[in-house]
Structure formats: C-alpha cells, structure tokens
Design a protein around this motif. Structure first.
Motif, mmCIF file in Angstrom:
data_model
loop_
_atom_site.group_PDB
_atom_site.id
_atom_site.type_symbol
_atom_site.label_atom_id
_atom_site.label_comp_id
_atom_site.label_asym_id
_atom_site.label_seq_id
_atom_site.Cartn_x
_atom_site.Cartn_y
_atom_site.Cartn_z
ATOM 1 N N GLN A 1 26.779 64.116 31.684
ATOM 2 C CA GLN A 1 26.539 62.729 32.059
ATOM 3 C C GLN A 1 27.746 61.852 31.719
ATOM 4 N N ALA A 2 28.361 62.117 30.582
ATOM 5 C CA ALA A 2 29.552 61.340 30.198
ATOM 6 C C ALA A 2 30.662 61.532 31.228
ATOM 7 N N MET A 3 30.773 62.739 31.761
ATOM 8 C CA MET A 3 31.773 62.998 32.794
ATOM 9 C C MET A 3 31.501 62.166 34.043
ATOM 10 N N MET A 4 30.222 61.946 34.344
ATOM 11 C CA MET A 4 29.890 61.088 35.489
ATOM 12 C C MET A 4 30.449 59.688 35.275
ATOM 13 N N ALA A 5 30.261 59.156 34.068
ATOM 14 C CA ALA A 5 30.731 57.796 33.776
ATOM 15 C C ALA A 5 32.245 57.702 33.824
ATOM 16 N N ARG A 6 32.931 58.803 33.545
ATOM 17 C CA ARG A 6 34.398 58.787 33.503
ATOM 18 C C ARG A 6 35.030 59.305 34.798
ATOM 19 N N ASP A 7 34.241 59.539 35.807
ATOM 20 C CA ASP A 7 34.769 60.081 37.053
ATOM 21 C C ASP A 7 35.811 59.129 37.654
ATOM 22 N N PRO A 8 37.052 59.580 37.850
ATOM 23 C CA PRO A 8 38.109 58.699 38.391
ATOM 24 C C PRO A 8 37.764 58.145 39.774
ATOM 25 N N GLY A 9 37.137 58.972 40.595
ATOM 26 C CA GLY A 9 36.769 58.518 41.927
ATOM 27 C C GLY A 9 35.777 57.373 41.877
ATOM 28 N N LEU A 10 34.843 57.444 40.943
ATOM 29 C CA LEU A 10 33.850 56.379 40.787
ATOM 30 C C LEU A 10 34.530 55.099 40.310
ATOM 31 N N ALA A 11 35.431 55.217 39.339
ATOM 32 C CA ALA A 11 36.139 54.042 38.833
ATOM 33 C C ALA A 11 36.933 53.362 39.942
ATOM 34 N N GLU A 12 37.565 54.166 40.789
ATOM 35 C CA GLU A 12 38.330 53.611 41.910
ATOM 36 C C GLU A 12 37.411 52.904 42.902
ATOM 37 N N GLU A 13 36.255 53.501 43.167
ATOM 38 C CA GLU A 13 35.275 52.902 44.073
ATOM 39 C C GLU A 13 34.816 51.545 43.541
ATOM 40 N N VAL A 14 34.510 51.480 42.252
ATOM 41 C CA VAL A 14 34.060 50.233 41.631
ATOM 42 C C VAL A 14 35.167 49.182 41.683
ATOM 43 N N ALA A 15 36.401 49.594 41.411
ATOM 44 C CA ALA A 15 37.531 48.661 41.440
ATOM 45 C C ALA A 15 37.720 48.064 42.835
ATOM 46 N N GLU A 16 37.572 48.879 43.860
ATOM 47 C CA GLU A 16 37.725 48.387 45.234
ATOM 48 C C GLU A 16 36.642 47.368 45.582
ATOM 49 N N LEU A 17 35.425 47.621 45.134
ATOM 50 C CA LEU A 17 34.328 46.695 45.406
ATOM 51 C C LEU A 17 34.533 45.367 44.672
ATOM 52 N N ILE A 18 35.057 45.443 43.452
ATOM 53 C CA ILE A 18 35.352 44.223 42.707
ATOM 54 C C ILE A 18 36.463 43.439 43.385
ATOM 55 N N ALA A 19 37.480 44.156 43.890
ATOM 56 C CA ALA A 19 38.575 43.500 44.606
ATOM 57 C C ALA A 19 38.070 42.752 45.835
ATOM 58 N N GLU A 20 36.948 43.223 46.400
ATOM 59 C CA GLU A 20 36.350 42.562 47.565
ATOM 60 C C GLU A 20 35.501 41.365 47.162
#
Length: 560
Positions: A74-93
């Motif tokens: 589960q910790a690996m899910m939270a640290r997934d680089p792809g997920l972090a990038e997805e969240v960053a893109e949504l915040i940028a929007e």
C-alpha cells in the motif's frame, strides 16, 4: 434480526460490544479549486502522500509478517511516481490538492478494475490509501479501530483495511465480523494469525448497530446479536472445554495408528518464529521471502538476505524449513525493477517464478544467499518455486538450485496444469507443496479476494480435492513428499481429508496447529482415507464436509 450466518474462518468464540468500523471520508467537490498557487498546492499533495506512505510502512514494521507485506504494498501505491505526476498535472489545471488526489486515484482505480484478477482485488487497498491522503489534506480524522478500549470488543465492518487490522491484538479485539471477504481474504488470514475468532461473508453485518452485544462463533460462522447471559456462558464453556482438549496434544503430528504427518508453520519472516515454536511447529512449511523485497527502492543485499534466512534456520535445528523463492509480480510489484510491459491480466502474466526469466539475477542472488545460510545451520533446507506450470519450468528451477548448492528443490502446485501432470513434474524435483488458495482461484476462475465468490474458493470443493489427489498421486509415483501449505491445512476436519488423499505434511498459521494435531491424533489413517474418498464423491462443498464427517467420529469429542 437476532442471528446472522457467515463463513467461520478462525475458530473460537468471542463476545463483546460491537464496534462498527465505517470509512466515510467526504468526496471533494467536483469544482474544488486551489487559490492560485499551484506550487504550494502540489507540495501539500506530495507531503500528504509521503505522510501516508510513511505511516503505512511504520504500521507494517510493527505488524511484521503478512501484515508488513500488505502494508508495504500500500505504501508503494502512495509513492507511485506515475500517480504523483497525475496529481501534479491536475493541480496545474487548477484543481485543489484533495480533488486532484481523488481524480488521480480514480484513474488508477479504473485501470485496476479493468485488469481484474489480482489487481482488481487491490481496488479496496487503493481506496483506503486515497481516503487516508484526503483525510490528511482536509484535516479530517480517518475512522479507525477504538483506541484505549476498556474491554475487548467485536470489530464489525463491511470489510477491513489491512492498516486497521494488522496491529490489532487478542487483548483488545474479541472477534471480527465482516460482510464481505472470504476464507483467504486479508481479514481471514490476519485473524488466524492473531488467533482471534472471525466470521466473514456475513450478510447484514455492516447494519449491526454500534454498541450491540455480539457473540461470534468462528467455527460455525454463527453471529448472535444481544445474546442472553446463558447463551454466552454455554458458548464460552464449550469453547474452553475444546481449547483444553486441543492444548493437551503435544509432540509430532500423527494419526491414531502412528502414521506420521509433520505439522509445520507458515511464516512471513523471522518475527513469526516464536509463535511457530510456541504452538509446536515441527518446522517451517512455507517461509515467504517477499518481506525482504517489497516496498523497497533497491533490492536487499546478499548479506541482508543471508541473515534473514539464517535466523529462521537456526530456530529449527535438524528440522525442516521450506523456503519459497520470491513470489512477486501482479499485485506485488517490485519498485526497484523497471515496470513490466502492459499485461491485460497481470494475475496470468509474468509473476512468481516467471519473473526470474526476465530478471535471472534475482533468483541467482536469492539462491546464493540461501545456500550460504544453509551451510551455517543444521536445519534441512528445502527451496521451492511458485507459479510453476510445466515439467520444463520445474527442471530449470531444480538445475538452478543444484548449481547454487541447494540439492532439495521443489515446486508449488498452484496451477491446474501442474496438478494434472504432477508425475511429469515429480520426475524433475524433490518435493511438492500445494498452495490450495491459488489452486482454487485458477481452477474455478474465482478471485480469492472477491467475497461474492466464496463458494468457489471453498477448499472443500470436490474438484479442488480431485486436483490435490492428482498431485499427491503424481508425487507418490516417484517417491516424492507432497505437502499442503494453503489455508486449507488449517481446517482440522479438512486436514484429515488431505491426509487421506495422500498429502504427507501440513503447514499453516501457527495458532491452527493444536487443533489439527488433536483431530489427526483421534483418527486412523484408514479413517482419513475413507473420509477423503467420501468427500471426493460429493458434488458440493457442503456435501463433501458432511460425507467426510461420517468417517471421523472423533470430531464429536472435540465439539467440532
């Protein structure tokens, strides 16, 4: 509604005030936006993801064993680089951190649902991580188990997240009851490891009002609401009497007429050795090594592996220790390896021993470290590969073990093809170990984490018993031992049936050992054979159980 019925997955009787665990984190509004500072908002999201990951890892370290493996994943899910990038893109929007996390996890959720199988079953774990991150961002307390309870309580839920159950102890929880889940769910496995009575797949459980007195029978699957004092006393006295009888049996496992059946422990790391010894394990039938590899950014060093193996080997001088090589892939990805190519169904893809074809250095390193540990201890070391389907794969693994200096190589029988052609595989290796959980999953095309498919996952399914008998017969044809290390071995009645089908050893969660030892000691090998034959002639799990019990008279004395 005074009684509910589910599937008993961990024996014993528990009574206490019902505490209904509900995860209800508010969904961030679709139009939720940040104040214009995307950089600050992105930092908030990153910090929350890392905080949750660190908390899960810390809980895992305290839990150890199976719980640690699940929480590290589960910790690996939270640290997934792809997920972090997805969240960053949504915040940028312009989306707020909470909304970006919700949508980012949602896209990953769709991928898992579409994948089905093992990955589909990880949706609940993903949702739990998402809710924990949103709770941190919103400053909302995540509902969890009671803290500082004055007396034991019965934990009730639609389902239980690993993070909520991994750190529980019998001193604070009297029993588990869940509306979903199955015999091989995380809840069931953790309950058996803790020795806590548990009932899963119990319709209506989540509707039990908090504060209701609840009596749970983890053997029969019966859940009574607001029972009378007399009902509680009768249930407790029966359970206590059974516990005394079960605890009286000591020594090596054997049938009443002296047929030896070694009783071994399933462990997930050195931290579980004490429990195995306490319950009289004659050795280890399944040493899961994933704890060394999961949730890490780099592979464990040879020295670290050698130390972990040696600690367990030295705990069983002269005893048998069966080590399973790394079982990763599918729902247990390794962060330090490049992602595998797109797989429509990862549960049927490059997992288990198949991963070694892509990364042979992993197997070489593990076998070398294990051979070094084996040279320093007197334990009889056996090493087995998971997810082996053919004789060719078995031969390849056996050759790798011989080259590393490990002469006793075996394979897991958890794919139907391996059971069907067991004789061919037995010609190549020294032993079998049947993993009934996965064997049922693949034989019935029924995901072991899906509660609605509990009947198909039932280890009493006659077709599954047929596969077990085929594997045992194939092993016997070449004079090879054939054990069972799946959760089926923990069922005392089914243990007799397995012995009757030709299984030569049984491995299970340590708390289950006394009951299995006691039941075997009350029946002859011939009674076990007759019980096995009767179960195979049945056409349903219920009929198989009933048919087997007719040949096992000693069950009455144990109130089983």
């Amino acid at each position: 509604m005074s009684r509910l019925a589910g599937v008993g997955v961990s024996p014993g009787v528990g009574f206490g005030t019902g505490y209904v665990l509900a995860h209800e984190i508010p969904v961030p509004a679709p139009g939720s936006r940040h104040g214009g500072d995307a950089g600050t908002e992105r930092s908030r999201a990153e910090d929350a993801l890392e905080q949750v990951a660190a908390d899960l890892e810390e809980r895992g370290a305290r839990a150890g064993g199976e719980g640690q493996q699940v929480l590290n994943a589960q910790a690996m899910m939270a640290r997934d680089p792809g997920l972090a990038e997805e969240v960053a893109e949504l915040i940028a929007e312009g989306r707020s951190a909470s909304r970006a996390v919700y949508e980012g996890f949602g896209r990953y959720r769709e991928i898992l649902v579409d994948a089905g199988g093992y990955l589909g079953a990880r949706v609940a774990d993903l949702d739990d991580v998402r809710d924990r991150v949103i709770a941190v961002l919103e400053g909302v307390a995540l509902p969890g188990v009671p803290v500082g309870a004055a007396e034991p309580y019965v934990l009730v839920a639609r389902d239980l997240a690993p993070a909520d159950t991994a750190l529980l102890s019998p001193g604070v929880v009297a029993a588990f009851v869940t509306e979903e889940g199955g015999p091989t769910s995380h809840t069931a496995i953790i309950a058996r490891t803790l020795g806590v009575p548990a009932v899963v797949a119990c319709p209506g459980a989540a509707s039990i009002p908090t504060g209701t007195p609840v009596l749970v029978d983890g053997t029969s699957g019966l859940v009574r609401l607001s029972p009378s004092g007399e009902e509680v006393d009768i249930a407790r006295k029966a359970a206590a009497a059974r516990a005394v009888v079960l605890a009286a049996g000591t020594g090596p496992g054997a049938t009443a007429d002296g047929h030896a059946v070694p009783l071994l422990a399933n462990i997930g790391g050195p931290g579980e050795v004490d429990a195995a010894l306490e319950h009289g394990a004659e050795g280890v039938g399944l040493y899961r090594t994933e704890f060394l590899f999961l949730g890490r950014k780099e592979a464990p060093s040879p020295q670290e592996q050698e130390a972990a193996y040696l600690e367990v080997l030295r705990a069983f001088p002269g005893g048998q220790v069966v080590v399973r090589t790394l079982d990763a892939g599918a729902d247990k990805p390794l962060a330090f390896l490049p992602p595998a190519g797109e797989e429509p169904n990862p549960a049927l893809g490059e997992r288990g021993s198949r991963l070694f074809r892509i990364h042979p250095e992993l197997m070489t390193g593990q076998l070398t470290a294990l051979a070094r540990a084996a040279s320093q201890a007197s334990a009889r070391v056996r090493v087995m590969a998971p997810m082996v389907a053919t004789a060719e794969e078995a031969a390849r693994f056996a050759a790798a073990c011989r080259e590393a200096g490990l002469p006793s190589a075996g394979v897991m029988i958890e794919i139907p093809s391996a059971a069907l052609r067991a004789s061919d595989l037995a010609a190549e290796v020294a032993f079998f170990s049947i993993g009934t959980n996965d064997l049922a999953q693949y034989a019935f095309a029924a995901d072991r984490q899906v509660g609605a498919l509990t009947t198909l996952q039932d280890a009493w399914q006659p077709a599954l018993l047929d596969l077990v008998a085929m594997a045992a017969a194939g092993a016997a044809r070449h004079g090879r031992p054939c054990g069972v290390c799946g959760e089926a071995a923990a069922d005392p009645v089914l243990a007799c049936v397995l012995v009757g089908l030709g299984v030569t050893s049984l491995s299970m969660a340590p708390p289950s050992l006394p009951a299995v030892r006691a039941v075997l000691a009350r029946h002859t090998q011939q009674q076990c054979v007759l019980a096995g034959q009767a179960a195979r002639r049945a056409v349903s799990p219920a009929q198989a159980r009933a048919a087997a019990r007719e040949h096992l008279p000693g069950l009455t004395d144990l109130a089983l």
